[in-house]
Design an enzyme around this catalytic site. Structure first.
Site, short mmCIF file in Angstrom:
data_model
loop_
_atom_site.label_atom_id
_atom_site.label_comp_id
_atom_site.label_asym_id
_atom_site.label_seq_id
_atom_site.Cartn_x
_atom_site.Cartn_y
_atom_site.Cartn_z
N CYS A 2 0.82 -1.21 0.00
CA CYS A 2 0.00 0.00 0.00
C CYS A 2 0.84 1.24 0.00
CB CYS A 2 -1.06 0.03 1.07
SG CYS A 2 -2.33 1.16 0.49
N ARG A 27 -5.63 5.56 1.12
CA ARG A 27 -5.47 4.39 0.26
C ARG A 27 -6.02 3.12 0.90
NH1 ARG A 27 -1.48 4.88 -3.68
NH2 ARG A 27 -0.81 2.75 -3.36
N TRP A 78 -1.57 -3.04 2.93
CA TRP A 78 -2.82 -3.67 2.50
C TRP A 78 -2.45 -5.10 2.19
CZ3 TRP A 78 -7.99 -2.23 1.59
CH2 TRP A 78 -8.72 -3.09 0.79
N ASN A 102 5.97 -2.61 -1.52
CA ASN A 102 4.68 -2.68 -2.20
C ASN A 102 4.84 -3.61 -3.39
OD1 ASN A 102 3.59 -0.83 -0.47
ND2 ASN A 102 3.39 0.81 -1.96
N GLY A 103 3.82 -4.44 -3.66
CA GLY A 103 3.88 -5.31 -4.84
C GLY A 103 3.67 -6.76 -4.48
N GLU A 486 -23.96 -3.71 -15.75
CA GLU A 486 -22.94 -2.96 -15.01
C GLU A 486 -22.86 -1.52 -15.51
OE1 GLU A 486 -19.71 -2.10 -12.38
OE2 GLU A 486 -21.44 -3.43 -12.36
N LYS A 490 -23.52 1.75 -13.10
CA LYS A 490 -22.56 2.83 -12.92
C LYS A 490 -23.21 4.18 -13.22
CE LYS A 490 -19.27 0.67 -11.31
NZ LYS A 490 -20.32 -0.06 -10.61
N GLU A 493 -25.69 5.12 -10.42
CA GLU A 493 -24.98 5.42 -9.17
C GLU A 493 -24.35 6.80 -9.19
OE1 GLU A 493 -23.13 1.37 -7.25
OE2 GLU A 493 -22.19 2.11 -9.08
N HIS A 509 -39.90 -7.03 -25.45
CA HIS A 509 -40.82 -7.56 -24.45
C HIS A 509 -41.05 -6.57 -23.30
CE1 HIS A 509 -40.96 -11.52 -26.31
NE2 HIS A 509 -39.65 -11.47 -26.45
N LYS A 609 -19.65 2.23 0.57
CA LYS A 609 -18.69 1.37 -0.13
C LYS A 609 -18.93 -0.10 0.17
CE LYS A 609 -15.33 0.56 -2.86
NZ LYS A 609 -15.56 0.77 -4.28
#
Length: 614
Positions: A2, A27, A78, A102-103, A486, A490, A493, A509, A609
Site C-alpha cells: 500500500c 489508500r 494492504w 509494495n507489490g 454494469e 454505474k 450510481e 418484451h 462502499k
C-alpha cells in the site's frame, strides 16, 4: 502493498514519516510500521490496525514528540500474503537489512525454499520477508548497493522497495519494478515514497523512477542507476502541478477516475503468478483447490450483490462455455431466503469486494452449514468472507476509495476467467493450445485496457451530448448482457440518471414501450459474437422511434457506424475478455456524465462502499 514513505534530512524524521503515513491513509491499510537505525542497530516499531496505534507504541517508547534526525522508512500495509497482524506488518528485518515493500513477488515460494536451505528462518507469512533475507544473503559477499542489485535479479513480480542497512545509517535505497516509486527533493532533505501525496506538503519537486531503476538517497542528494548494469540514469526533478488533494488522487480530479486508470495494474496484479511459467495451467494453490476437487464438481453456484453479481453473471458464461459445467447465479439477498437445495458435488462461490457484505456472508454461512465446498473471491485479506470460506482467491485489486466499483469488476472478471480455465483443464475439455491462447489473451488484457484509457476523451465527448438526458438503456447479448447491467448501474450510481440494462433480445418484451427521442440506447456488439444481424435489427427498432443509438464494439464497421449516433471501438480479444474491455468505456461514460451534471462521483448520495447491514 500500500503506502511507502522514507525521509532523510535535518527535520524530525520520525514525525515527518508518521505524517507521511497519515497522508497515505486514504489508500486503505490494515497495519503500519516504521524503521530507523539507532546506536548502530536497526529498530522497528509495527502494529496491526490504525496509525494511531503505532503512535501509541512510539509514545510508550518515549519517542512521541522527541526529535530524531536521520533516515526513517515507514509503511502502511494492504495485505496480499498473510492476514493483518503485527508479524506480517512492514518493515521486515533480516540481520542488518530492513525494508518496506509494495507489490507481489511471484517466485517467493521457490526463493523461500532456497533461503531456508541457507539457514534463514521466517517469522511472517509474507512474500516480502523473502526479499529481506535474499538481500542479507548477498550482503555476505557484496557491498550494500551491489547486494540489492544482485537480489533484484532473482526476483520475479512487482515491487517498490525502500531499504536500509544498519552499517550505512544515512542511506536509503529505493527500487522500482511495476509498482510506483517517486523521490521528493526538498531544501536539504529528501523523500522516497509510493505516492507524492506523502511529501507534497514539504516539496513539490518530484523524480519519478522508471521500471528497472534503483535510487540511492543520502543527506547530500541522490543518484539513480539501472539495476541491470549499474549505469547511471539521468533524472531531473519535475514540479508537481497540484497540491495535496490532487496528489492523493494521482493528479486526477476524482478517486473514481484514478481507480479507472489503475485497472491495468490491478488486473496485472490479479493474474501475477497465477498462470504456470509455461502457460499450460492455472496455479490452483491460489484458489485453495486441487484439480481432483474441481473434477468432482458437477455444478457451480455463484452468489453476490451489485457489481460483484454482474461479474458473477459473466463468470457463469465463462465456466459453462469453457468447462461445460452448469453454473447458477443468485443475488445473495434472494438466495438466503429461498430455501436453496445444495448438494455435495457443487462448488459454492461467494464474490464480495470487501469480504464484509452482509447478505453475501449470510449466504456463505448457509452454504458452509449445508456441507458444500465453498470458495470466496474477495479483495481483502483477513475479511470475514476470507475467514468463513473453505478456500479463498484474493483479487489483489488494492484499495478502492470511490463508492462506484471499477477495479472490483475488472479484477473479479479476471479471477473468474482464471477459474473457468482451471475448471476446463481439470475436466479435460480444453486442449493445451486453446488454453495457451486464452492465457495469452489474459496476459495482454492490461495493455488493452490501457489502450482504451488513452482514448478517454472520446467518451468525454460522447458524455457532453447526453448528460442532460434523464433515462438511458444499455443492451447486450450473451456475456455482454452482464456488462450492460454494469454500465447501467454505474450511470445510475454516479449521475442519478434512471438507467436500465437489458438483454437485447428482451427489448421488444417491454422496454421498447419506453423508447423515444429522450431515451438513448447504448448497444454492446463484439464482432465475434455472430449476432450482428440481430443487434442491427434491434438498433433499427430504436432508430425508428427517434431515439439516439450509441454503440461499443471491437472493430471498425462502416455499416454499424452508419446507423450509430456515437461509436467507440475497443481492442479485439476473445469473447470473454472482450466483454471486460467493453466495461471500461461504460465506466468512463458514467464518470464524465456524473461530472458534467455536478454530482459527487466519489461519494454518491445514499450509497456506501461496503453494505454491512441488510
Amino acid at each position: 502493498m500500500c503506502g511507502i514513505i522514507g525521509y532523510i534530512g535535518p527535520g524530525n524524521a520520525l514525525s515527518i514519516v508518521i505524517d507521511g503515513l497519515k497522508r497515505l491513509e486514504y489508500r486503505g491499510y490494515d497495519s503500519a510500521g516504521v524503521a530507523f537505525i539507532e546506536d548502530g542497530s536497526v529498530k522497528t516499531v509495527r502494529s496491526a490496525g490504525k496509525i494511531s496505534r503505532l503512535e501509541g507504541l512510539l509514545d510508550e517508547e518515549g519517542r512521541g514528540g522527541k526529535k530524531f534526525s536521520g533516515a526513517v522508512i515507514g509503511h502502511t500495509r494492504w495485505a496480499t500474503h498473510g492476514g493483518p497482524s503485527e508479524k506480517n506488518a512492514h518493515p521486515h528485518k533480516s540481520g542488518s537489512i530492513v525494508l518496506v515493500h509494495n507489490g507481489i513477488i511471484e517466485n517467493y515460494q521457490q526463493l523461500k525454499k532456497k533461503l531456508k536451505a541457507e539457514g534463514f528462518e521466517f517469522s511472517s507469512e509474507t512474500d516480502t520477508e523473502v526479499i529481506c533475507h535474499l538481500i542479507n544473503l548477498h550482503c555476505r559477499q557484496k557491498p550494500f548497493e551491489e547486494a540489492v542489485r544482485a537480489a533484484m535479479a532473482e526476483l520475479k513480480g512487482a515491487y517498490a522497495l525502500a531499504i536500509m542497512h544498519e552499517s550505512e545509517p544515512d542511506k536509503i535505497i529505493g527500487v522500482k519494478k511495476d509498482s510506483p516509486l517517486v523521490l521528493g527533493a526538498g531544501e536539504g532533505e529528501f523523500f522516497i515514497s509510493s505516492d507524492a501525496s506523502a511529501f507534497v506538503a514539504h516539496t513539490n519537486n518530484a523524480i519519478f523512477l522508471d521500471d528497472g531503476e534503483m535510487a540511492v538517497v543520502t543527506p547530500e542528494g541522490f543518484k539513480v542507476i539501472q539495476i541491470a548494469n549499474g549505469r547511471p540514469s539521468s533524472k531531473k526533478p519535475s514540479v508537481l502541478p497540484y497540491g495535496q488533494g490532487m496528489a492523493e488522487k494521482g493528479g486526477h480530479k476524482h478517486f473514481m477516475l484514478k481507480e479507472i486508470h489503475e485497472q491495468p495494474r490491478a488486473v496485472a496484479d490479479t493474474i501475477r503468478g497465477r498462470l504456470d511459467p509455461g502457460g499450460q495451467d492455472v496455479n490452483l494453490e491460489e484458489f485453495g483447490l486441487t484439480a481432483e476437487q474441481l473434477r468432482e464438481v458437477q455444478k457451480v453456484i455463484i452468489i453476490a450483490c451489485g457489481t460483484s453479481w454482474h461479474a458473477g453473471l459473466a463468470g457463469k458464461y465463462m465456466i459453462e462455455q469453457m468447462a461445460r459445467v452448469p453454473a447458477e447465479v443468485d443475488i445473495a439477498s434472494e438466495f438466503r431466503y429461498r430455501e436453496p437445495v445444495l448438494k455435495g458435488d457443487e462448488l459454492f462461490i461467494a464474490i464480495t469486494q470487501s469480504g464484509e457484505t452482509a447478505d453475501t456472508l449470510a449466504a456463505l454461512k448457509l452454504a458452509r452449514k449445508s456441507g458444500v465446498r465453498t470458495l470466496a473471491i474477495t479483495n481483502v485479506t483477513g475479511s470475514a468472507a476470507a475467514r468463513e470460506a473453505g478456500s479463498v482467491f484474493f483479487t489483489r485489486g488494492g484499495p478502492e476509495i470511490g463508492v462506484a466499483s471499477t477495479k472490483t469488476f475488472m479484477t473479479q472478471m479476471a479471477g473468474l476467467y482464471l477459474l473457468a480455465m482451471a475448471f476446463a483443464r481439470a475436466k479435460g475439455c480444453m486442449p493445451a493450445d486453446r488454453f495457451k491462447g486464452l492465457a495469452q489473451d489474459l496476459i495482454e488484457l492490461p495493455a488493452k485496457i490501457e489502450a482504451v484509457l488513452s482514448r478517454k476523451h472520446e467518451m468525454e465527448t460522447m458524455a457532453r451530448g447526453y448528460f442532460k438526458k434523464e433515462h438511458f438503456l444499455f443492451l447486450g447479448r450473451g456475456i455482454d448482457y452482464p456488462v450492460a447491467l454494469e454500465g447501467a448501474l454505474k450511470l445510475k450510481e454516479i449521475s442519478y440518471i434512471h438507467a436500465e440494462g437489458y438483454a437485447a433480445g428482451e427489448m421488444k418484451h417491454g422496454p421498447i414501450a419506453l423508447i423515444d427521442e429522450d431515451m438513448p440506447a447504448l448497444f454492446l456488439l463484439p464482432s465475434n459474437s455472430g449476432l450482428k444481424e440481430k443487434i442491427l435489427s434491434n438498433m433499427e427498432e430504436v432508430r425508428s422511434r427517434n431515439a439516439r443509438v450509441l454503440l461499443v464494439t471491437d472493430g471498425e464497421d462502416k455499416e454499424l457506424e452508419a446507423v450509430s449516433n456515437g461509436f467507440f471501438v475497443v481492442p479485439a480479444s476473445n469473447r470473454f475478455l472482450g466483454a471486460a474491455l467493453m466495461a471500461v468505456p461504460l465506466q468512463l461514460l458514467a464518470y464524465y456524465i456524473g461530472v458534467l451534471r455536478g454530482c459527487d462521483v466519489d461519494q454518491p448520495r445514499n450509497l456506501a462502499k461496503s453494505v454491512t447491514v441488510e
